[in-house]
Design a protein around this motif. Structure first.
Motif, PDB file in Angstrom:
ATOM      1  N   ASP A  26     -34.346  -1.643 -13.537  1.00 53.09           N
ATOM      2  CA  ASP A  26     -35.600  -2.183 -14.042  1.00 53.09           C
ATOM      3  C   ASP A  26     -36.542  -2.602 -12.890  1.00 53.09           C
ATOM      4  O   ASP A  26     -36.485  -3.001 -12.277  1.00 53.09           O
ATOM      5  CB  ASP A  26     -35.381  -3.376 -15.028  1.00 53.09           C
ATOM      6  CG  ASP A  26     -34.421  -2.964 -16.250  1.00 53.09           C
ATOM      7  OD1 ASP A  26     -34.858  -1.974 -16.887  1.00 53.09           O
ATOM      8  OD2 ASP A  26     -33.506  -3.806 -16.505  1.00 53.09           O
ATOM      9  N   ILE A  27     -38.113  -2.185 -13.280  1.00 55.92           N
ATOM     10  CA  ILE A  27     -39.003  -2.241 -12.130  1.00 55.92           C
ATOM     11  C   ILE A  27     -39.828  -3.544 -12.802  1.00 55.92           C
ATOM     12  O   ILE A  27     -40.000  -3.498 -13.920  1.00 55.92           O
ATOM     13  CB  ILE A  27     -39.640  -1.055 -12.116  1.00 55.92           C
ATOM     14  CG1 ILE A  27     -39.089   0.048 -11.783  1.00 55.92           C
ATOM     15  CG2 ILE A  27     -40.868  -1.351 -10.998  1.00 55.92           C
ATOM     16  CD1 ILE A  27     -37.993  -0.053 -10.598  1.00 55.92           C
ATOM     17  N   GLU A  28     -40.552  -4.237 -11.910  1.00 59.29           N
ATOM     18  CA  GLU A  28     -41.068  -5.409 -12.507  1.00 59.29           C
ATOM     19  C   GLU A  28     -42.295  -5.243 -13.387  1.00 59.29           C
ATOM     20  O   GLU A  28     -42.709  -5.846 -14.344  1.00 59.29           O
ATOM     21  CB  GLU A  28     -41.877  -6.341 -11.249  1.00 59.29           C
ATOM     22  CG  GLU A  28     -40.702  -6.981 -10.199  1.00 59.29           C
ATOM     23  CD  GLU A  28     -41.192  -7.766  -9.286  1.00 59.29           C
ATOM     24  OE1 GLU A  28     -42.495  -7.700  -8.984  1.00 59.29           O
ATOM     25  OE2 GLU A  28     -40.502  -8.397  -8.493  1.00 59.29           O
ATOM     26  N   ASP A  29     -43.091  -3.946 -13.256  1.00 65.05           N
ATOM     27  CA  ASP A  29     -44.026  -3.524 -14.067  1.00 65.05           C
ATOM     28  C   ASP A  29     -43.691  -3.256 -15.684  1.00 65.05           C
ATOM     29  O   ASP A  29     -44.533  -2.850 -16.296  1.00 65.05           O
ATOM     30  CB  ASP A  29     -44.983  -2.626 -13.541  1.00 65.05           C
ATOM     31  CG  ASP A  29     -44.109  -1.139 -13.040  1.00 65.05           C
ATOM     32  OD1 ASP A  29     -42.948  -1.356 -13.637  1.00 65.05           O
ATOM     33  OD2 ASP A  29     -44.935  -0.351 -12.754  1.00 65.05           O
ATOM     34  N   GLY A  30     -42.033  -3.262 -15.799  1.00 64.60           N
ATOM     35  CA  GLY A  30     -41.707  -2.810 -17.103  1.00 64.60           C
ATOM     36  C   GLY A  30     -41.182  -1.425 -17.046  1.00 64.60           C
ATOM     37  O   GLY A  30     -40.636  -0.927 -18.114  1.00 64.60           O
ATOM     38  N   THR A  31     -41.469  -0.751 -15.994  1.00 59.72           N
ATOM     39  CA  THR A  31     -41.093   0.937 -15.919  1.00 59.72           C
ATOM     40  C   THR A  31     -39.253   0.734 -15.597  1.00 59.72           C
ATOM     41  O   THR A  31     -39.190  -0.463 -15.281  1.00 59.72           O
ATOM     42  CB  THR A  31     -41.704   1.602 -15.000  1.00 59.72           C
ATOM     43  OG1 THR A  31     -41.714   1.144 -13.636  1.00 59.72           O
ATOM     44  CG2 THR A  31     -43.280   1.597 -15.675  1.00 59.72           C
ATOM     45  N   GLN A  32     -38.830   1.927 -15.736  1.00 59.74           N
ATOM     46  CA  GLN A  32     -37.376   2.084 -15.723  1.00 59.74           C
ATOM     47  C   GLN A  32     -37.204   3.273 -14.740  1.00 59.74           C
ATOM     48  O   GLN A  32     -37.867   4.309 -15.091  1.00 59.74           O
ATOM     49  CB  GLN A  32     -36.452   2.258 -17.012  1.00 59.74           C
ATOM     50  CG  GLN A  32     -36.545   0.614 -17.632  1.00 59.74           C
ATOM     51  CD  GLN A  32     -35.606   0.726 -18.726  1.00 59.74           C
ATOM     52  OE1 GLN A  32     -35.624   1.950 -19.538  1.00 59.74           O
ATOM     53  NE2 GLN A  32     -35.268  -0.239 -19.524  1.00 59.74           N
ATOM     54  N   LEU A  33     -36.344   3.164 -13.850  1.00 64.09           N
ATOM     55  CA  LEU A  33     -35.909   4.143 -13.153  1.00 64.09           C
ATOM     56  C   LEU A  33     -34.473   4.609 -13.323  1.00 64.09           C
ATOM     57  O   LEU A  33     -33.639   3.846 -13.528  1.00 64.09           O
ATOM     58  CB  LEU A  33     -36.152   4.163 -11.556  1.00 64.09           C
ATOM     59  CG  LEU A  33     -37.535   4.116 -11.160  1.00 64.09           C
ATOM     60  CD1 LEU A  33     -37.647   3.791  -9.598  1.00 64.09           C
ATOM     61  CD2 LEU A  33     -38.344   5.388 -11.512  1.00 64.09           C
ATOM     62  N   TYR A  34     -33.974   5.884 -13.452  1.00 69.37           N
ATOM     63  CA  TYR A  34     -32.506   6.233 -13.605  1.00 69.37           C
ATOM     64  C   TYR A  34     -31.843   6.869 -12.346  1.00 69.37           C
ATOM     65  O   TYR A  34     -32.379   7.786 -11.807  1.00 69.37           O
ATOM     66  CB  TYR A  34     -32.609   7.183 -15.016  1.00 69.37           C
ATOM     67  CG  TYR A  34     -33.147   6.827 -16.280  1.00 69.37           C
ATOM     68  CD1 TYR A  34     -32.267   5.838 -16.925  1.00 69.37           C
ATOM     69  CD2 TYR A  34     -34.453   6.832 -16.692  1.00 69.37           C
ATOM     70  CE1 TYR A  34     -32.545   5.348 -18.211  1.00 69.37           C
ATOM     71  CE2 TYR A  34     -34.916   6.080 -17.826  1.00 69.37           C
ATOM     72  CZ  TYR A  34     -33.675   5.535 -18.613  1.00 69.37           C
ATOM     73  OH  TYR A  34     -34.334   4.894 -19.733  1.00 69.37           O
ATOM     74  N   LEU A  35     -30.816   6.565 -12.262  1.00 67.37           N
ATOM     75  CA  LEU A  35     -30.013   6.842 -10.954  1.00 67.37           C
ATOM     76  C   LEU A  35     -28.742   7.354 -11.356  1.00 67.37           C
ATOM     77  O   LEU A  35     -27.840   6.595 -12.123  1.00 67.37           O
ATOM     78  CB  LEU A  35     -29.808   5.514  -9.985  1.00 67.37           C
ATOM     79  CG  LEU A  35     -29.297   5.854  -8.681  1.00 67.37           C
ATOM     80  CD1 LEU A  35     -30.065   6.881  -7.905  1.00 67.37           C
ATOM     81  CD2 LEU A  35     -29.141   4.335  -7.817  1.00 67.37           C
ATOM     82  N   THR A  36     -28.172   8.248 -10.631  1.00 63.48           N
ATOM     83  CA  THR A  36     -26.758   8.879 -10.816  1.00 63.48           C
ATOM     84  C   THR A  36     -26.115   8.661  -9.827  1.00 63.48           C
ATOM     85  O   THR A  36     -26.515   8.967  -8.431  1.00 63.48           O
ATOM     86  CB  THR A  36     -27.038  10.259 -11.540  1.00 63.48           C
ATOM     87  OG1 THR A  36     -27.505  10.426 -12.555  1.00 63.48           O
ATOM     88  CG2 THR A  36     -25.440  10.711 -11.472  1.00 63.48           C
ATOM     89  N   LEU A  37     -24.850   8.110  -9.743  1.00 68.51           N
ATOM     90  CA  LEU A  37     -24.094   7.772  -8.556  1.00 68.51           C
ATOM     91  C   LEU A  37     -22.922   8.657  -8.507  1.00 68.51           C
ATOM     92  O   LEU A  37     -22.406   8.552  -9.731  1.00 68.51           O
ATOM     93  CB  LEU A  37     -23.771   6.293  -8.708  1.00 68.51           C
ATOM     94  CG  LEU A  37     -24.774   5.413  -8.507  1.00 68.51           C
ATOM     95  CD1 LEU A  37     -24.397   3.941  -8.519  1.00 68.51           C
ATOM     96  CD2 LEU A  37     -25.824   5.509  -7.457  1.00 68.51           C
ATOM     97  N   THR A  38     -22.453   9.216  -7.698  1.00 65.19           N
ATOM     98  CA  THR A  38     -21.394  10.040  -7.518  1.00 65.19           C
ATOM     99  C   THR A  38     -20.648   9.571  -6.214  1.00 65.19           C
ATOM    100  O   THR A  38     -21.142   9.228  -5.171  1.00 65.19           O
ATOM    101  CB  THR A  38     -21.512  11.530  -7.469  1.00 65.19           C
ATOM    102  OG1 THR A  38     -22.297  11.895  -6.375  1.00 65.19           O
ATOM    103  CG2 THR A  38     -22.121  11.839  -8.691  1.00 65.19           C
ATOM    104  N   GLY A  39     -19.135   9.621  -6.432  1.00 64.95           N
ATOM    105  CA  GLY A  39     -18.473   9.178  -5.108  1.00 64.95           C
ATOM    106  C   GLY A  39     -16.913   9.886  -5.227  1.00 64.95           C
ATOM    107  O   GLY A  39     -16.653  10.565  -6.355  1.00 64.95           O
TER     108      GLY A  39
END
Length: 215
Positions: A26-39
């Protein structure tokens, strides 16, 4: 503008494909970023040092490991111990630049044989994502005598002795009774020991066994 943040990967079991899809940031301006994690979590390589334990069954032996913290960071380690009869403290704290002893206790409830021993391991996950893995091997021999009962009996009489038999396991056990006169080498034929050839004891319980001795 950019912001750096740290993601810690701490797997609990071996898995070559650990994945988290669409983690929401969640970004302060209300936008959202999506992240994919692999390990991937692969088996640790054990150290050359192997902890070997030798003791009588139902007794215990304790050995120590020395852990050196050569970093400038405080270590609060939570060791992972595998092996039914091995145990140790749940946590170990090692100050920067110091070393600490960690004690491991081996307390077997069953005997081993030449081809069948008790195996275990202990793993110390380190803060930098690496770890220390030690293999452990336990050998348990015949049990020690619980004690000696000195008894004086008048000649040509009978004596009844009651012994308490403890079952240390959670499952029922049948104990085979072996009666033997050790001294003198050639006992009088009139001297004998009588009793049942076995006794059944429920798990984590005690039963009384009665032995009759004639002189």
């Amino acid at each position: 503008m950019h912001v750096d943040f740290t993601i810690t990967f701490h797997p609990a079991q071996h898995n070559r494909d650990v994945r988290y899809d669409n983690l929401i940031c969640d970004i302060e301006d209300g936008t959202q970023l999506y992240l994919t994690l692999t390990g991937a979590c692969i088996p640790a390589t054990p150290t050359k040092e192997v902890l070997n334990f030798v003791c009588s069954v139902r007794s215990k032996e304790t050995r120590s490991l020395t852990l050196h913290n050569k970093t400038g960071t405080l270590w609060t380690l939570v060791p992972v111990i595998e092996g039914e009869y091995f145990s140790g403290a749940e946590q170990l704290v090692v100050e920067p630049g110091q070393h600490r002893q960690y004690e491991v206790t081996y307390q077997p409830l069953t005997m081993t044989t030449e081809n069948r021993k008790h195996n275990g391991s202990i793993f110390f996950p380190l803060p930098d994502g690496t770890g220390l893995l030690y293999n452990m091997t336990g050998f348990s021999d015949q049990p020690r005598p619980i004690g000696t009962l000195p008894i004086d009996i008048p000649a040509k009489t009978q004596h009844t002795e009651t012994l308490r038999v403890h079952n240390w396991l959670r499952v029922p056990q049948r104990f085979i009774v072996i009666r033997e006169i050790l001294k003198p080498d050639r006992p009088d034929p009139a001297t004998n020991l009588k009793g049942f050839d076995y006794i059944d004891v429920p798990g984590l319980s005690e039963r009384e066994y009665t032995s009759l001795r004639g002189v």
